[in-house]
Design a protein around this motif. Structure first.
Motif, PDB file in Angstrom:
ATOM      1  N   THR A 437     -18.335  -6.583  -0.419  1.00 13.86           N
ATOM      2  CA  THR A 437     -17.055  -5.881  -0.431  1.00 13.86           C
ATOM      3  C   THR A 437     -15.895  -6.816  -0.753  1.00 13.86           C
ATOM      4  O   THR A 437     -14.781  -6.351  -0.981  1.00 13.86           O
ATOM      5  CB  THR A 437     -16.793  -5.158   0.900  1.00 13.86           C
ATOM      6  OG1 THR A 437     -16.591  -6.105   1.950  1.00 13.86           O
ATOM      7  CG2 THR A 437     -17.950  -4.241   1.257  1.00 13.86           C
ATOM      8  N   SER A 438     -16.161  -8.126  -0.806  1.00 17.48           N
ATOM      9  CA  SER A 438     -15.131  -9.063  -1.261  1.00 17.48           C
ATOM     10  C   SER A 438     -14.786  -8.830  -2.729  1.00 17.48           C
ATOM     11  O   SER A 438     -13.661  -9.089  -3.155  1.00 17.48           O
ATOM     12  CB  SER A 438     -15.603 -10.503  -1.053  1.00 17.48           C
ATOM     13  OG  SER A 438     -15.729 -10.808   0.324  1.00 17.48           O
ATOM     14  N   VAL A 439     -15.748  -8.346  -3.509  1.00 21.26           N
ATOM     15  CA  VAL A 439     -15.462  -7.985  -4.902  1.00 21.26           C
ATOM     16  C   VAL A 439     -14.472  -6.832  -4.936  1.00 21.26           C
ATOM     17  O   VAL A 439     -13.510  -6.829  -5.716  1.00 21.26           O
ATOM     18  CB  VAL A 439     -16.758  -7.622  -5.646  1.00 21.26           C
ATOM     19  CG1 VAL A 439     -16.450  -7.174  -7.076  1.00 21.26           C
ATOM     20  CG2 VAL A 439     -17.723  -8.804  -5.655  1.00 21.26           C
ATOM     21  N   LEU A 440     -14.684  -5.841  -4.060  1.00 23.00           N
ATOM     22  CA  LEU A 440     -13.741  -4.724  -3.968  1.00 23.00           C
ATOM     23  C   LEU A 440     -12.383  -5.224  -3.479  1.00 23.00           C
ATOM     24  O   LEU A 440     -11.334  -4.798  -3.988  1.00 23.00           O
ATOM     25  CB  LEU A 440     -14.280  -3.660  -3.015  1.00 23.00           C
ATOM     26  CG  LEU A 440     -15.653  -3.079  -3.359  1.00 23.00           C
ATOM     27  CD1 LEU A 440     -16.033  -2.000  -2.349  1.00 23.00           C
ATOM     28  CD2 LEU A 440     -15.665  -2.508  -4.768  1.00 23.00           C
ATOM     29  N   ALA A 441     -12.389  -6.111  -2.495  1.00 29.64           N
ATOM     30  CA  ALA A 441     -11.122  -6.650  -1.982  1.00 29.64           C
ATOM     31  C   ALA A 441     -10.352  -7.370  -3.082  1.00 29.64           C
ATOM     32  O   ALA A 441      -9.115  -7.328  -3.123  1.00 29.64           O
ATOM     33  CB  ALA A 441     -11.391  -7.592  -0.813  1.00 29.64           C
ATOM     34  N   MET A 442     -11.075  -8.019  -3.998  1.00 34.33           N
ATOM     35  CA  MET A 442     -10.414  -8.703  -5.109  1.00 34.33           C
ATOM     36  C   MET A 442      -9.787  -7.705  -6.083  1.00 34.33           C
ATOM     37  O   MET A 442      -8.654  -7.879  -6.537  1.00 34.33           O
ATOM     38  CB  MET A 442     -11.411  -9.599  -5.840  1.00 34.33           C
ATOM     39  CG  MET A 442     -10.782 -10.470  -6.917  1.00 34.33           C
ATOM     40  SD  MET A 442      -9.616 -11.656  -6.185  1.00 34.33           S
ATOM     41  CE  MET A 442      -9.129 -12.567  -7.652  1.00 34.33           C
ATOM     42  N   ILE A 443     -10.534  -6.656  -6.407  1.00 32.51           N
ATOM     43  CA  ILE A 443      -9.998  -5.611  -7.278  1.00 32.51           C
ATOM     44  C   ILE A 443      -8.782  -4.964  -6.632  1.00 32.51           C
ATOM     45  O   ILE A 443      -7.758  -4.724  -7.283  1.00 32.51           O
ATOM     46  CB  ILE A 443     -11.093  -4.570  -7.593  1.00 32.51           C
ATOM     47  CG1 ILE A 443     -12.210  -5.217  -8.443  1.00 32.51           C
ATOM     48  CG2 ILE A 443     -10.504  -3.362  -8.315  1.00 32.51           C
ATOM     49  CD1 ILE A 443     -13.437  -4.343  -8.604  1.00 32.51           C
ATOM     50  N   GLU A 444      -8.889  -4.699  -5.338  1.00 27.60           N
ATOM     51  CA  GLU A 444      -7.775  -4.079  -4.616  1.00 27.60           C
ATOM     52  C   GLU A 444      -6.571  -5.017  -4.539  1.00 27.60           C
ATOM     53  O   GLU A 444      -5.423  -4.571  -4.645  1.00 27.60           O
ATOM     54  CB  GLU A 444      -8.252  -3.677  -3.220  1.00 27.60           C
ATOM     55  CG  GLU A 444      -9.269  -2.540  -3.238  1.00 27.60           C
ATOM     56  CD  GLU A 444     -10.164  -2.481  -2.021  1.00 27.60           C
ATOM     57  OE1 GLU A 444     -11.161  -1.724  -2.048  1.00 27.60           O
ATOM     58  OE2 GLU A 444      -9.887  -3.208  -1.049  1.00 27.60           O
ATOM     59  N   HIS A 445      -6.822  -6.308  -4.350  1.00 28.69           N
ATOM     60  CA  HIS A 445      -5.729  -7.288  -4.334  1.00 28.69           C
ATOM     61  C   HIS A 445      -5.047  -7.363  -5.699  1.00 28.69           C
ATOM     62  O   HIS A 445      -3.823  -7.383  -5.794  1.00 28.69           O
ATOM     63  CB  HIS A 445      -6.282  -8.659  -3.949  1.00 28.69           C
ATOM     64  CG  HIS A 445      -5.307  -9.779  -4.071  1.00 28.69           C
ATOM     65  ND1 HIS A 445      -4.419 -10.116  -3.069  1.00 28.69           N
ATOM     66  CD2 HIS A 445      -5.052 -10.643  -5.083  1.00 28.69           C
ATOM     67  CE1 HIS A 445      -3.666 -11.133  -3.454  1.00 28.69           C
ATOM     68  NE2 HIS A 445      -4.039 -11.479  -4.678  1.00 28.69           N
ATOM     69  N   LYS A 446      -5.855  -7.400  -6.735  1.00 26.48           N
ATOM     70  CA  LYS A 446      -5.323  -7.522  -8.104  1.00 26.48           C
ATOM     71  C   LYS A 446      -4.381  -6.362  -8.434  1.00 26.48           C
ATOM     72  O   LYS A 446      -3.280  -6.571  -8.959  1.00 26.48           O
ATOM     73  CB  LYS A 446      -6.499  -7.579  -9.075  1.00 26.48           C
ATOM     74  CG  LYS A 446      -6.201  -7.221 -10.532  1.00 26.48           C
ATOM     75  CD  LYS A 446      -5.358  -8.247 -11.240  1.00 26.48           C
ATOM     76  CE  LYS A 446      -5.155  -7.832 -12.709  1.00 26.48           C
ATOM     77  NZ  LYS A 446      -4.181  -8.706 -13.384  1.00 26.48           N
ATOM     78  N   TRP A 447      -4.794  -5.123  -8.124  1.00 21.76           N
ATOM     79  CA  TRP A 447      -3.986  -3.950  -8.499  1.00 21.76           C
ATOM     80  C   TRP A 447      -3.344  -3.268  -7.286  1.00 21.76           C
ATOM     81  O   TRP A 447      -2.847  -2.156  -7.420  1.00 21.76           O
ATOM     82  CB  TRP A 447      -4.843  -2.970  -9.300  1.00 21.76           C
ATOM     83  CG  TRP A 447      -5.112  -3.476 -10.694  1.00 21.76           C
ATOM     84  CD1 TRP A 447      -4.229  -3.514 -11.748  1.00 21.76           C
ATOM     85  CD2 TRP A 447      -6.336  -4.041 -11.186  1.00 21.76           C
ATOM     86  NE1 TRP A 447      -4.830  -4.056 -12.855  1.00 21.76           N
ATOM     87  CE2 TRP A 447      -6.129  -4.396 -12.547  1.00 21.76           C
ATOM     88  CE3 TRP A 447      -7.583  -4.280 -10.625  1.00 21.76           C
ATOM     89  CZ2 TRP A 447      -7.128  -4.970 -13.333  1.00 21.76           C
ATOM     90  CZ3 TRP A 447      -8.571  -4.862 -11.412  1.00 21.76           C
ATOM     91  CH2 TRP A 447      -8.339  -5.193 -12.745  1.00 21.76           C
ATOM     92  N   ASN A 448      -3.365  -3.913  -6.135  1.00 22.61           N
ATOM     93  CA  ASN A 448      -2.752  -3.376  -4.922  1.00 22.61           C
ATOM     94  C   ASN A 448      -3.219  -1.942  -4.657  1.00 22.61           C
ATOM     95  O   ASN A 448      -2.419  -0.993  -4.606  1.00 22.61           O
ATOM     96  CB  ASN A 448      -1.220  -3.432  -4.990  1.00 22.61           C
ATOM     97  CG  ASN A 448      -0.595  -3.332  -3.606  1.00 22.61           C
ATOM     98  OD1 ASN A 448      -1.167  -3.785  -2.621  1.00 22.61           O
ATOM     99  ND2 ASN A 448       0.585  -2.726  -3.524  1.00 22.61           N
ATOM    100  N   LEU A 449      -4.516  -1.806  -4.461  1.00 20.26           N
ATOM    101  CA  LEU A 449      -5.135  -0.504  -4.242  1.00 20.26           C
ATOM    102  C   LEU A 449      -5.503  -0.330  -2.774  1.00 20.26           C
ATOM    103  O   LEU A 449      -5.828  -1.304  -2.082  1.00 20.26           O
ATOM    104  CB  LEU A 449      -6.395  -0.368  -5.099  1.00 20.26           C
ATOM    105  CG  LEU A 449      -6.201  -0.536  -6.609  1.00 20.26           C
ATOM    106  CD1 LEU A 449      -7.543  -0.435  -7.329  1.00 20.26           C
ATOM    107  CD2 LEU A 449      -5.220   0.492  -7.146  1.00 20.26           C
ATOM    108  N   PRO A 450      -5.501   0.899  -2.262  1.00 20.75           N
ATOM    109  CA  PRO A 450      -5.860   1.127  -0.867  1.00 20.75           C
ATOM    110  C   PRO A 450      -7.329   0.816  -0.594  1.00 20.75           C
ATOM    111  O   PRO A 450      -8.203   1.096  -1.428  1.00 20.75           O
ATOM    112  CB  PRO A 450      -5.566   2.616  -0.664  1.00 20.75           C
ATOM    113  CG  PRO A 450      -5.575   3.207  -2.028  1.00 20.75           C
ATOM    114  CD  PRO A 450      -5.099   2.136  -2.961  1.00 20.75           C
ATOM    115  N   ALA A 451      -7.590   0.238   0.569  1.00 20.38           N
ATOM    116  CA  ALA A 451      -8.957  -0.088   0.955  1.00 20.38           C
ATOM    117  C   ALA A 451      -9.767   1.180   1.174  1.00 20.38           C
ATOM    118  O   ALA A 451      -9.249   2.220   1.593  1.00 20.38           O
ATOM    119  CB  ALA A 451      -8.955  -0.932   2.221  1.00 20.38           C
ATOM    120  N   LEU A 452     -11.060   1.090   0.912  1.00 18.09           N
ATOM    121  CA  LEU A 452     -11.951   2.246   1.038  1.00 18.09           C
ATOM    122  C   LEU A 452     -12.470   2.427   2.455  1.00 18.09           C
ATOM    123  O   LEU A 452     -12.578   3.546   2.947  1.00 18.09           O
ATOM    124  CB  LEU A 452     -13.128   2.088   0.070  1.00 18.09           C
ATOM    125  CG  LEU A 452     -12.769   2.026  -1.423  1.00 18.09           C
ATOM    126  CD1 LEU A 452     -13.989   1.645  -2.244  1.00 18.09           C
ATOM    127  CD2 LEU A 452     -12.196   3.352  -1.893  1.00 18.09           C
TER     128      LEU A 452
END
Length: 512
Positions: A437-452
């Motif tokens: 889920t660190s990959v998801l956290a990186m995508i979310e950090h990059k585009w400031n997306l809400p966590a799942l």
């Protein structure tokens, strides 16, 4: 009495282990049967794809918090407070804002079934094998009769067909409450008497995997990247795309794995990318049965239909400088994933082809490539998996007679992970705790997306692999892809594909 829950942050199994080649059969059947996501009921698939609704951001609520004491998991992550699903990495900034300009493309390749020690324990970087005076690993594991199996270099780059085992019960028996001494003596499944045996203590070196060792010696690695769940491929890949397995503990094709119609509350990362207009593509060798997004068929069957291309097209597109913001690579899992009984040099050759394609393309200056493995494959690792934050309130579904163990409140074993980028830190080993889920956290950090889910909300992202000062200054640490060793798919290494993997374990590797 347990400690109080930390305060919120306001900001493969049926007797024979299943192989990845069968993992998405049920999802493919769902596609063939016309399963549709709730978002498209009563409307056209094209319309739903073109204008998806943005996920709602749930309010913080104590009723959402998975039960239990999560303080140890937070400490392991370096956190002091629990962050909730639906919250933004940067709460003061609008969702969808680019927070890492200069890294415009994230490419993800998840290969299969090898632990950190098994693949790069002899690298000499990070927390690998402890070596004795003879330069050999000192690691051992006992057989049921008390004999001792010593770690050994595998005789060839080929693997046995049915062992070791990473099945839910086998993995937890290997863990043995943190002793990590059950890899050899555990049975393949709860329903068999065959033990995993000495193969679990096998490893390879840079002579076997020259490109992998060259890559991991040049670019930053993680020595605390754990699989997301102590189980098989499918649940771990579900974490990669949705930060939860939605109860799944086993591969599709088993009672504990046939959970394809359970929908994660916040959807998948692909639903999130569509909702915010961020481009993505899945380059897949076998569509739909080899498409990781279709592990959640209700969520992703329709989006995947709009976002899949033949795997070979990746090389054409990257050479033309035409990749989306997020790329997931699903290679031929029959031969290129490095899962047993495959010859691992075939998968290494694929890895080399992917890295060289990115490194020689016009997109090299603005790409981040993540190589990671889904789970340990039953192979030994010496680091006990720490406590984890369960992603949600969904409990594990296990095979008849299996224990729930720690549920989803513990990671699986360590796996190899390398981050390749023109802005990667030089000579760096990241010791932070990661999971898929660190990959998801990186995508979310990059585009400031809400966590799942709670898992990706609290996961460490991948910025520790990057020289952020160099990124801000537009001064790459690797202006060009440096020279790397050729892959190990030589005629001599490929011979075992015909002649067999050799004697495993080799003579002399057992004492007592």
């Amino acid at each position: 009495m347990s400690a109080p829950t930390p305060s919120p942050d306001p900001s493969e199994h049926s007797g024979t282990p299943l192989s990845r080649r069968r993992l998405l059969g049920n999802a493919g059947k769902a596609l063939a049967a016309g399963v549709v996501a709730p978002a498209v009921v009563g409307g056209s698939a094209a319309a739903a794809h073109a204008a998806p609704a943005r996920p709602a951001v749930p309010a913080n609520s104590a009723s959402m918090v998975p039960p239990g004491d999560h303080s140890a998991a937070l400490r392991a992550l370096g956190r002091s407070a629990l962050r909730f699903p639906g919250t933004l990495p940067h709460p003061a900034v609008p969702a969808g804002t680019d927070m890492l300009p200069g890294i415009d493309h994230i490419v993800i390749l998840m290969l299969e079934n090898h632990s950190f020690d098994n693949f790069i324990g002899m690298l000499g970087r990070g927390d690998g094998f402890t070596l004795g005076a003879d330069g050999m690993p000192t690691a051992t594991n006992p057989y049921p009769d008390g004999r001792i199996q010593h770690a050994f270099r595998m005789p060839t780059t080929c693997q046995l067909p049915s062992t070791p085992s990473q099945e839910w019960a086998a993995a937890h028996n290997s863990y043995d409450g943190g002793a990590n001494d059950g890899f050899v003596r555990t049975t393949i499944t709860p329903y068999t008497t065959q033990i995993v045996g000495g193969v679990a203590m096998g490893y390879w070196t840079g002579d076997d995997l020259p490109f992998t060792y060259s890559l991991a010696s040049t670019f930053p690695i993680a020595d605390r990247w754990f699989s997301s769940v102590m189980g098989q491929t499918d649940p771990n890949r579900r974490y990669l795309i949705a930060a939860t397995s939605a109860g799944m503990t086993d591969d599709i094709g088993s009672p504990a794995g046939d959970l394809g119609l359970i929908v994660p509350a916040a959807g998948t990362i692909f639903n999130l990318l569509d909702a915010y207009g961020i481009s993505w593509e899945n380059y897949v060798a076998s569509y739909p049965t080899g498409a990781t997004p279709d592990l959640f068929p209700i969520n992703d069957v329709i989006p995947e239909a709009f976002h899949n291309k033949p795997f070979a097209q990746f090389f054409t597109d990257v050479a033309a400088g035409d990749l989306p913001a997020v790329t997931l690579l699903d290679p031929d899992y029959n031969s290129q994933s490095q899962e047993n009984p495959q010859n691992i040099v075939v998968g290494e050759a694929l890895l080399a082809e992917v890295v060289q394609a990115i490194g020689t393309s016009p997109l090299w200056p603005k790409t981040l490539f993540v190589l990671v493995y889904d789970e340990h494959g039953g192979y030994y690792d010496h680091v006990p998996p720490p406590a984890a934050i369960p992603p949600d309130l969904i409990p594990p579904v296990v095979q008849l007679g299996e224990s729930l163990y720690d549920g989803f409140a513990r990671y699986g074993f360590r796996v190899p992970a390398v981050v390749v980028s023109p802005y990667a830190k030089r000579d760096h080993v990241s010791h932070l705790l990661y999971d898929h889920t660190s990959v998801l956290a990186m995508i979310e950090h990059k585009w400031n997306l809400p966590a799942l889910t709670f898992r990706d909300a609290n996961a460490n992202d991948l910025t520790d692999f990057l020289d952020l000062a160099a990124l801000a200054a537009h001064s790459p640490t690797f202006p060009q892809l440096p020279p790397l060793a050729a892959p190990g798919n030589t005629p001599a290494a490929l011979a075992c594909s015909v002649n067999g993997p050799g004697t495993i374990p080799p003579p002399g590797s057992i004492t007592g």
